[in-house]
Design a protein around this motif. Structure first.
Motif: not given
Length: 232
Positions: A104-107, A93-99, A156-161
């Motif tokens: 604060e969410h990154v932390r 099992p893993d924790l998929p990247d949320l980006l 929001g995600r860091a990679d979203q358009a």
């Protein structure tokens, strides 16, 4: 202890944790279904000898446990059950990247990953009390991860358009990225604003209407030139 016996121990311990939470719980039936299928999986895993694969009967019981966890507000994340099958399938099992875009969410995501790595090292402790405590902590961790994923979906995600806003009237438009809003007027940048990560569309529309030209932008230069010509 071989992998199947280890997986059976995890399934049995997790079943007891889940059954213990069923008392007076609004989703007691779903919790008992999860526990019953985990115990069935434990039984089938103990019977599995001379094989390196997950027995079909155990696989089906774990699948039913996951479905019961996913369909109701049981407080048992379906991902926790993957810690049982992981030993037999080899898929850890893993924790998929949320980006996340919000710092604060990154932390929070980094903190969850650190907790996850620490707990994973103790999951096969010989002391059942320790293993039991680790499973309880993993339930909490995966629940925290699910809550964070829901917040990232909103903020929001860091990679979203970018999201484009085009009012029905006027020449102003805007492009919104998490934490950032660029307002255009007639195709020229009017201003760029730092905005809250949880800003609402209504608040964005209001900013589009009220934003003033930022110094140094082409829009500000044109506005100043127009004012000078009007005053001449």
């Amino acid at each position: 202890m071989n992998t199947h016996a280890n997986a059976a121990t995890r399934a049995q311990l997790l079943a007891e944790i889940v059954r213990g939470r069923a008392q007076d719980h609004p989703e007691a039936n779903a919790l008992r279904t999860i526990a019953r299928n985990l115990k069935r999986a434990a039984t089938e895993l103990r019977k599995a000898t001379g094989t390196d694969r997950l027995p079909d009967e155990a696989d089906q019981a774990l699948w039913r446990a996951r479905m019961a966890a996913a369909r109701a507000e049981t407080g048992i994340p379906a991902a926790v059950i993957d810690h049982v099958s992981a030993l037999a399938t080899g898929y850890a099992p893993d924790l998929p990247d949320l980006l996340p875009a919000d710092p604060e969410h990154v932390r929070q995501e980094n903190e969850l990953r650190a907790r996850f790595l620490d707990l994973s090292r103790h999951l096969d402790a010989r002391d059942e009390d320790v293993a039991n405590a680790v499973l309880v902590a993993l339930i909490r961790l995966h629940s925290d991860y699910d809550r964070l994923a829901a917040e990232v979906a909103v903020h929001g995600r860091a990679d979203q358009a970018p999201t484009t806003y085009r009012p029905h009237e006027g020449s102003r438009t805007a492009a919104h990225l998490p934490g950032h809003l660029t307002v255009f007027d007639g195709g020229l940048i009017l201003t760029e604003l730092a905005v809250p990560f949880d800003i609402t569309p209504g608040e964005i529309w209001q900013l589009i209407k009220t934003a003033q030209p930022a110094r140094g932008t082409a829009a500000a230069f044109i506005a100043d030139l127009g004012a000078e010509l009007a005053a001449a």
